[in-house]
Motif scaffolding. Structure first.
Motif, PDB file in Angstrom:
ATOM      1  N   CYS A 362      -6.642  -7.092   3.417  1.00 38.48           N
ATOM      2  CA  CYS A 362      -5.775  -8.271   3.370  1.00 38.48           C
ATOM      3  C   CYS A 362      -4.317  -7.896   3.625  1.00 38.48           C
ATOM      4  N   LEU A 363      -4.013  -6.605   3.523  1.00 42.18           N
ATOM      5  CA  LEU A 363      -2.671  -6.125   3.816  1.00 42.18           C
ATOM      6  C   LEU A 363      -2.622  -5.598   5.242  1.00 42.18           C
ATOM      7  N   SER A 364      -1.558  -5.926   5.954  1.00 37.76           N
ATOM      8  CA  SER A 364      -1.415  -5.479   7.339  1.00 37.76           C
ATOM      9  C   SER A 364       0.042  -5.089   7.568  1.00 37.76           C
ATOM     10  N   VAL A 380       5.213  -7.524   1.085  1.00 36.34           N
ATOM     11  CA  VAL A 380       4.802  -6.848  -0.140  1.00 36.34           C
ATOM     12  C   VAL A 380       5.986  -6.067  -0.693  1.00 36.34           C
ATOM     13  N   ALA A 381       6.257  -6.237  -1.970  1.00 36.43           N
ATOM     14  CA  ALA A 381       7.338  -5.483  -2.605  1.00 36.43           C
ATOM     15  C   ALA A 381       6.911  -4.035  -2.799  1.00 36.43           C
ATOM     16  N   ASN A 382       7.795  -3.112  -2.467  1.00 35.32           N
ATOM     17  CA  ASN A 382       7.563  -1.681  -2.644  1.00 35.32           C
ATOM     18  C   ASN A 382       6.247  -1.219  -2.030  1.00 35.32           C
ATOM     19  N   PRO A 383       6.029  -1.450  -0.739  1.00 33.24           N
ATOM     20  CA  PRO A 383       4.763  -1.035  -0.117  1.00 33.24           C
ATOM     21  C   PRO A 383       4.629   0.485  -0.123  1.00 33.24           C
ATOM     22  N   LYS A 384       3.388   0.951  -0.229  1.00 31.95           N
ATOM     23  CA  LYS A 384       3.111   2.383  -0.256  1.00 31.95           C
ATOM     24  C   LYS A 384       2.885   2.949   1.140  1.00 31.95           C
ATOM     25  N   SER A 385       2.694   2.073   2.118  1.00 31.78           N
ATOM     26  CA  SER A 385       2.411   2.531   3.469  1.00 31.78           C
ATOM     27  C   SER A 385       3.001   1.561   4.471  1.00 31.78           C
ATOM     28  N   SER A 387       1.665   0.719   7.088  1.00 30.91           N
ATOM     29  CA  SER A 387       0.547  -0.053   7.642  1.00 30.91           C
ATOM     30  C   SER A 387       0.134  -1.197   6.729  1.00 30.91           C
ATOM     31  N   HIS A 388       0.742  -1.295   5.540  1.00 30.04           N
ATOM     32  CA  HIS A 388       0.338  -2.320   4.575  1.00 30.04           C
ATOM     33  C   HIS A 388       1.587  -2.932   3.933  1.00 30.04           C
ATOM     34  N   THR A 389       2.360  -3.637   4.745  1.00 28.84           N
ATOM     35  CA  THR A 389       3.635  -4.179   4.260  1.00 28.84           C
ATOM     36  C   THR A 389       3.637  -5.686   4.089  1.00 28.84           C
ATOM     37  N   VAL A 390       2.655  -6.396   4.668  1.00 31.53           N
ATOM     38  CA  VAL A 390       2.627  -7.861   4.593  1.00 31.53           C
ATOM     39  C   VAL A 390       1.206  -8.336   4.341  1.00 31.53           C
ATOM     40  N   LEU A 391       1.108  -9.543   3.769  1.00 31.20           N
ATOM     41  CA  LEU A 391      -0.195 -10.193   3.637  1.00 31.20           C
ATOM     42  C   LEU A 391      -0.538 -10.871   4.959  1.00 31.20           C
ATOM     43  N   ARG A 392      -1.776 -10.751   5.376  1.00 29.22           N
ATOM     44  CA  ARG A 392      -2.163 -11.307   6.662  1.00 29.22           C
ATOM     45  C   ARG A 392      -2.207 -12.828   6.606  1.00 29.22           C
ATOM     46  N   GLY A 393      -1.772 -13.456   7.702  1.00 28.41           N
ATOM     47  CA  GLY A 393      -1.833 -14.905   7.811  1.00 28.41           C
ATOM     48  C   GLY A 393      -2.896 -15.367   8.785  1.00 28.41           C
ATOM     49  N   ALA A 394      -3.663 -14.424   9.342  1.00 30.81           N
ATOM     50  CA  ALA A 394      -4.745 -14.740  10.280  1.00 30.81           C
ATOM     51  C   ALA A 394      -5.678 -13.545  10.356  1.00 30.81           C
TER      52      ALA A 394
END
Length: 531
Positions: A362-364, A380-385, A387-394
């Motif tokens: 679900c993270l992209s 996303v607050a304080n992302p660890k990567s 490649s996983h900084t936002v929640l997917r919208g599609a």
């Protein structure tokens, strides 16, 4: 046990032990990782005694008053603050018993000890130790002979040159002073959690044992010591407290706990019809205490049963005491009937049409979503990567990324995903279920994608589709459409993926990608209703 090997072997599986193999009278079993009291044959014997009605009820711990003491220095509080211990006397060890105790020690290290980080155990020849002993700290130049060596070594060499030091030294790498257990004459017994001293090594001539348990908090070390204590008592040792003074640590009380239990709970869950006396007897056969108090049972939990937390654990003990083999499976008495979940329906249809299911995160990332025609909305607050900084919208960008990772595989590629996407509604995050599909090969077209969509929605769910021209990324202008349902409500998009988008995902130029993404809304009564 006072019974035959065949009887014991027959009952082992109903104690929760899986039989691995048998060689004559030697039976190898695998025990559940929440029952570390079953890590030796002594603990298994206690369980079998209850199941076979040889001895029932809680195992009584007989621990004599302390005649030896252990002083705790305040310097350990910032390194490894908790310690407890016990003396076990009056039994000469044989090789078989020594191996069992060592195996139990290592199992406890790996399980509740979390590879010695939370709990570490030292087992010593008590006759070689001069009490009182001291739990304190030393610097890295301090010397002693570690287990397996006759020569004294400085601590820094023990950490770098011994197998145990290399494996567990990281636990103390940030401390200048390390924990140590010294006897009255300053002789080292153990350097927890790393290694024991060769001075107190246990052999077949050892008659009396001293066991120390150190860790990061007192409940953990006391729970592990309780398992060791009941094992040693069952093996024939007389136990004796060790008076632990200094700091806040004291001799472990090894006291029992109580849980109030309603016998109707186990009847309802297990499908039994036991009265309160019968239920209490089942609990006793599981080697717990049980006292009837009016219409309730007071369950008495021995200290070594660290796996029991609440009511459902007692239900499991009732099942074991009653006999799992005696429980007859029955249909539950419920007022509703089961039905096929929509996820199962979609899975059967898509697989029947030749598609492979994927399950993306679900993270992209902003790049992936943007290349796939979906504007990132929720970060996303304080992302660890990266490649996983936002929640997917599609779902479509994730499917296109899947295609880009598999360009070396033979075509055609047919993928689908049924999963959650995220959007903002009135300042809050809304979750929606989407179904998306892509087809990739040389001759893929809009018509192929629409035929698949029609097969799913029209022929399997009774929804008539209407399509209107659509010219937006990631679809090719003139080769895409909006999808409307029977009520002319927007459901999603369908079309051929544009050349620019395919190039962004490094999909081969001679491959055409067509696909669609729809939003599905269900209710509990009528199934699919709208989008």
């Amino acid at each position: 046990m006072g019974t035959s090997v065949d009887t014991i072997q027959d009952r082992l599986p109903f104690l929760g032990l899986d039989i691995e193999h048998q060689n004559g009278d030697d039976v190898s079993v695998e025990y559940s990782p929440n029952r570390f009291d079953y890590s030796t044959e002594f603990g298994i014997a206690l369980g079998l005694q209850g199941m076979l009605n040889i001895q029932t009820g809680m195992v009584k711990m007989q621990i004599n008053p302390a005649r030896c003491s252990l002083r705790v220095d305040n310097s350990v509080s910032n390194v490894r603050p908790s310690i407890t211990g016990i003396l076990a006397k009056g039994r000469t060890l044989d090789d078989h018993t020594i191996r069992q105790i060592i195996y139990m020690q290592e199992d406890l290290h790996q399980g509740p000890g979390r590879r010695r980080k939370r709990v570490a155990i030292g087992i010593h020849d008590a006759d070689k130790i001069k009490f009182p002993i001291t739990y304190t700290t030393i610097n890295r130049d301090f010397e002693f002979a570690p287990l397996g060596s006759t020569d004294a070594m400085p601590v820094h060499r023990i950490l770098s040159d011994t197998e145990q030091g290399v494996q567990y030294g990281h636990m103390v790498q940030n401390h200048n002073r390390l924990p140590i257990i010294l006897d009255k004459d300053g002789v080292t017994a153990s350097m927890p959690p790393i290694i024991n001293s060769s001075y107190t090594e246990v052999t077949e001539s050892t008659k009396n044992l001293f066991v120390d348990v150190t860790g990061m908090n007192q409940p953990d070390v006391e729970g592990v010591l309780a398992i060791i204590a009941v094992t040693l008592q069952t093996a024939g040792y007389a136990l004796e407290h060790v008076d632990i003074s200094g700091g806040t640590n004291r001799t472990p009380p090894l006291t029992h706990r109580k849980i109030t239990f309603d016998h109707m709970v186990s009847n309802r869950i297990l499908g039994l019809d036991l009265d309160i006396d019968q239920t209490a007897q089942c609990i006793k056969r599981a080697r717990l205490g049980a006292v009837i108090d009016y219409n309730k049972i007071i369950c008495i939990i021995p200290p070594y049963r660290t796996d029991i937390f609440g009511i459902m654990d007692i239900v499991e003990e009732v099942a074991l005491g009653y006999g799992i083999d005696k429980i007859t499976p029955t249909l539950p008495d419920v007022g509703t009937a089961g039905s096929t979940n929509i996820t199962t329906t979609l899975e059967r249809v898509m697989i029947g049409l030749g598609y492979t299911q994927v399950m993306n995160s679900c993270l992209s990332s902003v790049a992936i979503l943007s290349q796939g025609g979906s504007a990132p909305k929720i970060s996303v607050a304080n992302p660890k990567s990266q490649s996983h900084t936002v929640l997917r919208g599609a779902l479509m960008p994730g499917l296109l990324e899947n295609l880009s990772h598999n360009i070396h595989e033979s075509y055609p590629h047919r993928l689908y995903e049924y999963g959650v996407i995220f959007d903002m509604e009135g300042g809050t995050i809304a979750e929606r279920m989407h179904l998306a599909c892509v087809t990739a090969h040389k001759n893929s077209t809009y018509s192929e994608a629409k035929s698949i969509l029609s097969a799913i929605l029209h022929h399997n769910m009774g929804i008539n589709l209407t399509t209107l021209p659509y010219n937006m990324s990631p679809y090719e202008a003139g080769r895409a459409a909006r999808i409307l349902n029977d009520n002319q409500q927007h459901m999603g998009y369908i079309g051929e993926i544009s050349k620019e988008c395919r190039q962004a995902f490094k999909i081969r130029d001679d491959i055409v990608v067509s696909g669609w993404e729809v939003e599905l809304i269900f209710d509990d009564k009528d199934g699919l209703v709208a989008s």
